[in-house]
Design a protein around this motif. Structure first.
Motif, PDB file in Angstrom:
ATOM      1  N   PHE A  83      13.644  17.301 -15.735  1.00  0.00           N
ATOM      2  CA  PHE A  83      12.217  17.446 -16.053  1.00  0.00           C
ATOM      3  C   PHE A  83      11.928  16.888 -17.433  1.00  0.00           C
ATOM      4  N   PRO A  84      10.712  16.348 -17.653  1.00  0.00           N
ATOM      5  CA  PRO A  84       9.681  16.212 -16.625  1.00  0.00           C
ATOM      6  C   PRO A  84      10.060  15.142 -15.604  1.00  0.00           C
ATOM      7  N   LEU A  85       9.499  15.257 -14.411  1.00  0.00           N
ATOM      8  CA  LEU A  85       9.628  14.181 -13.441  1.00  0.00           C
ATOM      9  C   LEU A  85       8.229  13.785 -12.978  1.00  0.00           C
ATOM     10  N   VAL A  86       8.162  12.668 -12.275  1.00  0.00           N
ATOM     11  CA  VAL A  86       6.872  12.151 -11.826  1.00  0.00           C
ATOM     12  C   VAL A  86       6.788  12.291 -10.314  1.00  0.00           C
ATOM     13  N   LEU A  87       5.702  12.870  -9.839  1.00  0.00           N
ATOM     14  CA  LEU A  87       5.504  13.047  -8.401  1.00  0.00           C
ATOM     15  C   LEU A  87       4.382  12.120  -7.942  1.00  0.00           C
ATOM     16  N   LYS A  88       4.590  11.453  -6.794  1.00  0.00           N
ATOM     17  CA  LYS A  88       3.595  10.466  -6.337  1.00  0.00           C
ATOM     18  C   LYS A  88       3.253  10.654  -4.868  1.00  0.00           C
ATOM     19  N   ILE A  89       1.986  10.474  -4.556  1.00  0.00           N
ATOM     20  CA  ILE A  89       1.549  10.366  -3.164  1.00  0.00           C
ATOM     21  C   ILE A  89       1.749   8.906  -2.758  1.00  0.00           C
ATOM     22  N   PRO A  90       2.363   8.651  -1.598  1.00  0.00           N
ATOM     23  CA  PRO A  90       2.744   7.269  -1.253  1.00  0.00           C
ATOM     24  C   PRO A  90       1.620   6.239  -1.326  1.00  0.00           C
ATOM     25  N   ASP A  91       0.406   6.580  -0.924  1.00  0.00           N
ATOM     26  CA  ASP A  91      -0.624   5.535  -0.890  1.00  0.00           C
ATOM     27  C   ASP A  91      -1.704   5.731  -1.950  1.00  0.00           C
ATOM     28  N   SER A  92      -1.325   6.269  -3.085  1.00  0.00           N
ATOM     29  CA  SER A  92      -2.318   6.465  -4.147  1.00  0.00           C
ATOM     30  C   SER A  92      -2.571   5.148  -4.874  1.00  0.00           C
ATOM     31  N   SER A  93      -3.655   5.102  -5.641  1.00  0.00           N
ATOM     32  CA  SER A  93      -3.881   3.967  -6.534  1.00  0.00           C
ATOM     33  C   SER A  93      -4.721   4.441  -7.717  1.00  0.00           C
ATOM     34  N   PHE A  94      -4.801   3.585  -8.732  1.00  0.00           N
ATOM     35  CA  PHE A  94      -5.508   3.934  -9.971  1.00  0.00           C
ATOM     36  C   PHE A  94      -4.952   5.206 -10.600  1.00  0.00           C
ATOM     37  N   SER A  95      -3.652   5.467 -10.441  1.00  0.00           N
ATOM     38  CA  SER A  95      -2.983   6.640 -11.052  1.00  0.00           C
ATOM     39  C   SER A  95      -3.476   7.978 -10.513  1.00  0.00           C
ATOM     40  N   ARG A  96      -4.303   7.969  -9.463  1.00  0.00           N
ATOM     41  CA  ARG A  96      -4.876   9.244  -9.032  1.00  0.00           C
ATOM     42  C   ARG A  96      -3.845  10.168  -8.407  1.00  0.00           C
ATOM     43  N   GLY A  97      -2.900   9.614  -7.675  1.00  0.00           N
ATOM     44  CA  GLY A  97      -1.895  10.458  -7.022  1.00  0.00           C
ATOM     45  C   GLY A  97      -0.540  10.373  -7.699  1.00  0.00           C
ATOM     46  N   VAL A  98      -0.545  10.230  -9.022  1.00  0.00           N
ATOM     47  CA  VAL A  98       0.708  10.155  -9.778  1.00  0.00           C
ATOM     48  C   VAL A  98       0.634  11.170 -10.906  1.00  0.00           C
TER      49      VAL A  98
ATOM     50  N   THR B  92       0.807  -1.216   0.000  1.00  0.00           N
ATOM     51  CA  THR B  92       0.000   0.000   0.000  1.00  0.00           C
ATOM     52  C   THR B  92       0.839   1.264   0.000  1.00  0.00           C
ATOM     53  N   ASN B  93       2.101   1.147   0.424  1.00  0.00           N
ATOM     54  CA  ASN B  93       2.902   2.358   0.581  1.00  0.00           C
ATOM     55  C   ASN B  93       4.087   2.376  -0.389  1.00  0.00           C
ATOM     56  N   LYS B  94       4.071   3.343  -1.291  1.00  0.00           N
ATOM     57  CA  LYS B  94       5.096   3.396  -2.334  1.00  0.00           C
ATOM     58  C   LYS B  94       6.474   3.771  -1.798  1.00  0.00           C
ATOM     59  N   VAL B  95       6.530   4.444  -0.660  1.00  0.00           N
ATOM     60  CA  VAL B  95       7.835   4.760  -0.062  1.00  0.00           C
ATOM     61  C   VAL B  95       8.469   3.467   0.444  1.00  0.00           C
ATOM     62  N   TYR B  96       7.675   2.711   1.204  1.00  0.00           N
ATOM     63  CA  TYR B  96       8.166   1.430   1.723  1.00  0.00           C
ATOM     64  C   TYR B  96       8.571   0.503   0.576  1.00  0.00           C
ATOM     65  N   LEU B  97       7.708   0.403  -0.439  1.00  0.00           N
ATOM     66  CA  LEU B  97       7.973  -0.477  -1.588  1.00  0.00           C
ATOM     67  C   LEU B  97       9.286  -0.121  -2.257  1.00  0.00           C
ATOM     68  N   ASN B  98       9.453   1.188  -2.479  1.00  0.00           N
ATOM     69  CA  ASN B  98      10.658   1.651  -3.167  1.00  0.00           C
ATOM     70  C   ASN B  98      11.904   1.285  -2.374  1.00  0.00           C
ATOM     71  N   GLU B  99      11.851   1.450  -1.060  1.00  0.00           N
ATOM     72  CA  GLU B  99      13.025   1.146  -0.247  1.00  0.00           C
ATOM     73  C   GLU B  99      13.259  -0.354  -0.152  1.00  0.00           C
TER      74      GLU B  99
END
Ligand SMILES: Nc1ncnc2c1ncn2[C@@H]1O[C@H](COP(=O)(O)OP(=O)(O)O)[C@@H](O)[C@H]1O
Ligand SMILES: [Mg+2]
Length: 321
Positions: A153-168, A116-123
């Motif tokens: 740039f461009p770069l991609v910014l993400k909210i850690p717990d987003s899904s369905f591309s909503r926070g990307v 659920t958490n993209k920060v944790y996943l990435n690490e």
């Protein structure tokens, strides 16, 4: 689609009352947790019906349940959660309860937490030497300069717990980055900035029990850089799919996906990867991946559903259980 949760999912040609030929009594009954009203469920009811036909031949009955049925969960032998999972709703409680009851369950609670958490996943991926795109964690606006310098740039910014591309979202320059990051940091202590890696498709590799299950291309939505395009109004646009057998899939894509999934657990995962001339990169590992008949199973066919059934059976038939 209309679904009476009390209904079994009988195979075609049966009496519709869950009746089975007495010659092949079901050894087990598996529950599938569904929300008949979900707009984009991980499996359509028709796909679960298809699974039921295959499972029946293997001595397994499949029965849909809904969130109202937590109290009777223990009557089943196993649980397959086919609602979009979240650690903050009943899907997590079902996963926990199933585990406490000693039932084989997909998704298991730990996989739900980990994915659920993209920060944790990435690490976790970086720690296990699974290739991920160049990434900078953003804990405050003072980190933005470093992100800009490191990633360009461009770069991609993400909210850690987003899904369905909503926070990307994609940021084209520093001003855009600063505006979006400032807005998102009001709700989230951490954000992820990532190098933009454009591709015409995402590889989606399904992994079950640490083994590859299926592989497809999810194609980008029309004139968009993501597979889902959320527009200001109306239904989201989704890109198509391209079918591969596992044999046709480049081995380094399969191997990287399997390695990524094994970092999470031994359940069912959908690993998203970008294939570039500089190698493959894992974008994320999803618990609760889409699995629909005629889509994800179009390469490996019924083998997908047979192996899914076997995954549960192996755990149920383990000696000493
Ligand atoms: N670094 C990146 N470069 C290019 N596209 C990306 C990158 N990260 C994510 N995407 C695209 O954005 C979409 C959503 O990203 P993802 O990280 O999987 O978030 P979500 O959990 O919302 O699905 C996918 O279509 C993916 O290919
Ligand atoms: Mg994704």
């Amino acid at each position: 689609m209309g679904l009476d949760p009390q209904d079994r999912l009988p195979a075609a040609g049966q009496d519709g009352r869950g009746g089975r030929s007495p010659l092949t009594p079901a050894r087990y009954t598996f529950a599938t947790l569904v929300d008949p009203h979900e707009e984009l469920p991980p499996s359509e009811i028709s796909s679960l019906r298809y699974w039921a036909k295959i499972a029946e031949k293997m001595g397994v009955e499949i029965e849909p349940i809904t969130r109202k049925d937590l109290a009777k969960l223990a009557n089943y032998d196993a649980l397959f959660i086919r609602e979009t999972t979240s650690i903050s709703n009943h899907t997590y409680r079902f996963a926990r309860r199933a585990q406490q009851e000693g039932m084989p369950v997909i998704d298991d609670p730990l996989s739900m937490i980990r994915c659920t958490n993209k920060v944790y996943l990435n690490e976790l991926m970086a720690y296990n030497k699974v290739p991920v795109p160049p990434t900078v964690m953003i804990a405050g606006t003072s980190d933005l300069e470093l992100a800009a310098q490191t990633l360009g740039f461009p770069l991609v910014l993400k909210i850690p717990d987003s899904s369905f591309s909503r926070g990307v979202k994609k940021c084209g320059n520093f001003e855009e980055l600063k505006t979006l990051a400032t807005e998102w940091l009001e709700d989230s202590d951490l954000l992820i900035a990532q190098k933009f890696i454009p591709t015409e498709y995402d590889w989606r590799v399904g992994v079950l029990g640490g083994q590859p299950l299926f592989a497809v291309h999810y194609l980008m939505a029309k004139k968009h850089w993501q597979i889902v395009n959320h527009k200001a109004s109306g239904k989201p646009d989704q890109g198509g799919i391209k079918t591969f057998t596992l044999k046709e899939t480049p081995p380094h894509v399969v191997d990287t996906a399997v390695k990524a999934a094994r970092c999470i657990g031994d359940g069912l995962y959908g690993v998203d990867l970008k294939e570039t001339k500089d190698g493959v990169f894992v974008i994320e590992v999803n618990d609760n991946p889409n699995l629909d008949h005629g889509w994800e199973d179009s390469g490996e066919k019924d083998e997908v559903w047979v192996r899914l059934t076997q995954w549960f059976l192996e755990r149920l038939d383990r000696p000493g259980r």
